[in-house]
Design a protein around this motif. Structure first.
Motif, mmCIF file in Angstrom:
data_model
loop_
_atom_site.group_PDB
_atom_site.id
_atom_site.type_symbol
_atom_site.label_atom_id
_atom_site.label_comp_id
_atom_site.label_asym_id
_atom_site.label_seq_id
_atom_site.Cartn_x
_atom_site.Cartn_y
_atom_site.Cartn_z
ATOM 1 N N ARG A 14 0.830 -1.212 0.000
ATOM 2 C CA ARG A 14 0.000 0.000 0.000
ATOM 3 C C ARG A 14 0.862 1.259 0.000
ATOM 4 N NH1 ARG A 14 -3.176 -3.221 3.634
ATOM 5 N NH2 ARG A 14 -2.056 -2.303 5.359
ATOM 6 N N LYS A 15 1.952 1.228 0.745
ATOM 7 C CA LYS A 15 2.849 2.389 0.798
ATOM 8 C C LYS A 15 3.423 2.696 -0.581
ATOM 9 C CE LYS A 15 6.913 4.129 3.251
ATOM 10 N NZ LYS A 15 7.890 3.861 4.313
ATOM 11 N N ILE A 16 3.809 1.681 -1.315
ATOM 12 C CA ILE A 16 4.364 1.883 -2.656
ATOM 13 C C ILE A 16 3.331 2.522 -3.567
ATOM 14 C CG2 ILE A 16 5.174 0.685 -4.728
ATOM 15 C CD1 ILE A 16 6.522 -1.336 -2.792
ATOM 16 N N PHE A 17 2.091 2.066 -3.500
ATOM 17 C CA PHE A 17 1.068 2.630 -4.378
ATOM 18 C C PHE A 17 0.672 4.048 -3.959
ATOM 19 C CE2 PHE A 17 0.909 -1.605 -5.970
ATOM 20 C CZ PHE A 17 0.588 -1.432 -7.304
ATOM 21 N N LYS A 61 12.124 -12.010 4.823
ATOM 22 C CA LYS A 61 12.783 -10.899 5.503
ATOM 23 C C LYS A 61 13.705 -10.134 4.548
ATOM 24 C CE LYS A 61 15.821 -9.904 9.363
ATOM 25 N NZ LYS A 61 16.745 -10.438 10.352
ATOM 26 N N GLN A 62 14.441 -10.853 3.699
ATOM 27 C CA GLN A 62 15.311 -10.207 2.719
ATOM 28 C C GLN A 62 14.499 -9.389 1.720
ATOM 29 O OE1 GLN A 62 17.595 -13.317 0.892
ATOM 30 N NE2 GLN A 62 19.206 -13.230 2.450
ATOM 31 N N CYS A 63 13.372 -9.930 1.280
ATOM 32 C CA CYS A 63 12.522 -9.205 0.327
ATOM 33 C C CYS A 63 11.965 -7.926 0.954
ATOM 34 C CB CYS A 63 11.377 -10.098 -0.158
ATOM 35 S SG CYS A 63 11.904 -11.439 -1.228
ATOM 36 N N ILE A 64 11.572 -8.006 2.207
ATOM 37 C CA ILE A 64 11.049 -6.833 2.918
ATOM 38 C C ILE A 64 12.146 -5.779 3.069
ATOM 39 C CG2 ILE A 64 10.224 -6.024 5.174
ATOM 40 C CD1 ILE A 64 8.600 -8.642 5.335
ATOM 41 N N GLU A 65 13.352 -6.216 3.439
ATOM 42 C CA GLU A 65 14.469 -5.270 3.582
ATOM 43 C C GLU A 65 14.790 -4.613 2.248
ATOM 44 O OE1 GLU A 65 17.681 -7.514 5.224
ATOM 45 O OE2 GLU A 65 16.817 -7.534 7.234
ATOM 46 N N ILE A 71 12.499 1.847 -1.403
ATOM 47 C CA ILE A 71 11.590 2.963 -1.119
ATOM 48 C C ILE A 71 12.389 4.156 -0.605
ATOM 49 C CG2 ILE A 71 9.788 3.770 0.463
ATOM 50 C CD1 ILE A 71 8.525 0.984 0.218
ATOM 51 N N GLU A 72 13.248 3.921 0.371
ATOM 52 C CA GLU A 72 14.026 5.015 0.963
ATOM 53 C C GLU A 72 14.966 5.657 -0.051
ATOM 54 O OE1 GLU A 72 13.519 6.426 3.891
ATOM 55 O OE2 GLU A 72 11.865 5.020 4.052
ATOM 56 N N ILE A 73 15.625 4.855 -0.850
ATOM 57 C CA ILE A 73 16.540 5.410 -1.851
ATOM 58 C C ILE A 73 15.763 6.193 -2.900
ATOM 59 C CG2 ILE A 73 18.083 4.759 -3.748
ATOM 60 C CD1 ILE A 73 19.114 2.524 -1.877
ATOM 61 N N GLY A 74 14.633 5.654 -3.337
ATOM 62 C CA GLY A 74 13.823 6.349 -4.330
ATOM 63 C C GLY A 74 13.314 7.687 -3.824
ATOM 64 N N LEU A 75 12.866 7.725 -2.586
ATOM 65 C CA LEU A 75 12.384 8.982 -2.018
ATOM 66 C C LEU A 75 13.533 9.964 -1.780
ATOM 67 C CD1 LEU A 75 9.727 7.670 0.515
ATOM 68 C CD2 LEU A 75 9.323 8.806 -1.673
ATOM 69 N N HIS A 76 14.664 9.454 -1.341
ATOM 70 C CA HIS A 76 15.793 10.337 -1.049
ATOM 71 C C HIS A 76 16.342 10.995 -2.313
ATOM 72 C CE1 HIS A 76 19.302 11.907 1.005
ATOM 73 N NE2 HIS A 76 20.045 11.416 0.023
ATOM 74 N N TYR A 81 13.907 4.509 -10.231
ATOM 75 C CA TYR A 81 14.699 3.414 -10.781
ATOM 76 C C TYR A 81 15.813 3.038 -9.812
ATOM 77 C CZ TYR A 81 12.357 5.544 -14.709
ATOM 78 O OH TYR A 81 11.408 6.089 -15.523
ATOM 79 N N PRO A 82 16.240 1.772 -9.830
ATOM 80 C CA PRO A 82 17.348 1.384 -8.948
ATOM 81 C C PRO A 82 18.613 2.138 -9.306
ATOM 82 C CG PRO A 82 16.311 -0.546 -9.912
ATOM 83 C CD PRO A 82 15.718 0.643 -10.580
ATOM 84 N N ARG A 83 19.325 2.576 -8.305
ATOM 85 C CA ARG A 83 20.570 3.307 -8.556
ATOM 86 C C ARG A 83 21.637 2.318 -8.989
ATOM 87 N NH1 ARG A 83 21.422 8.189 -7.490
ATOM 88 N NH2 ARG A 83 23.522 7.958 -6.711
ATOM 89 N N PRO A 84 22.435 2.691 -9.981
ATOM 90 C CA PRO A 84 23.475 1.771 -10.447
ATOM 91 C C PRO A 84 24.609 1.660 -9.448
ATOM 92 C CG PRO A 84 23.636 3.867 -11.563
ATOM 93 C CD PRO A 84 22.398 3.933 -10.710
#
Length: 122
Positions: A14-17, A61-65, A71-76, A81-84
């Motif tokens: 839900r947070k992602i959407f 647990k790995q998938c959640i992390e 999420i944090e990197i995208g917002l920051h 997109y994933p950072r290279p």
């Protein structure tokens, strides 16, 4: 999956959407904003569907992390997109032998958590 884990996964979904709904691109262009919103939604759907049958607690647990990190990197950085990652090229070692295997091992261990699922679906 325990009820607590299920609630945590649904909370992240839900947070992602919600993030996708309110997303604004860094450039401020409408076309780019729409494209990035669609990317966020499709990436979330793809990864959550791919991992819906995971039952191992450690893997969950790995998938959640990974999800929280992305999420944090995208917002920051304000990019969906994933950072290279910047690793030295593998041109220094020959294509076989100890040095090559060592470089392959270093590359595998140096990969950030937020890129593990990106390589699986790319």
């Amino acid at each position: 999956m325990t009820p607590v884990t299920r609630q945590e996964v649904l909370r992240l979904y839900r947070k992602i959407f919600r993030i996708a709904k309110n997303w604004q691109s860094a450039s401020g262009q409408v076309e780019e904003t729409i494209k990035e919103k669609q990317y966020i939604r499709s990436e979330a759907r793809t990864l959550f569907r791919k991992n819906k049958n995971v039952t191992d607690a450690e893997m969950i647990k790995q998938c959640i992390e990974e999800c929280e990190a992305r999420i944090e990197i995208g917002l920051h950085y304000n990019i969906p997109y994933p950072r290279p990652i910047h690793l030295p090229p593998m041109g220094l070692a020959s294509k076989q032998g100890r040095a090559f295997r060592h470089q392959e091992k270093l590359r595998k261990f140096s990969k950030p958590i937020y890129l593990k699922s990106h390589d699986d679906i790319s």
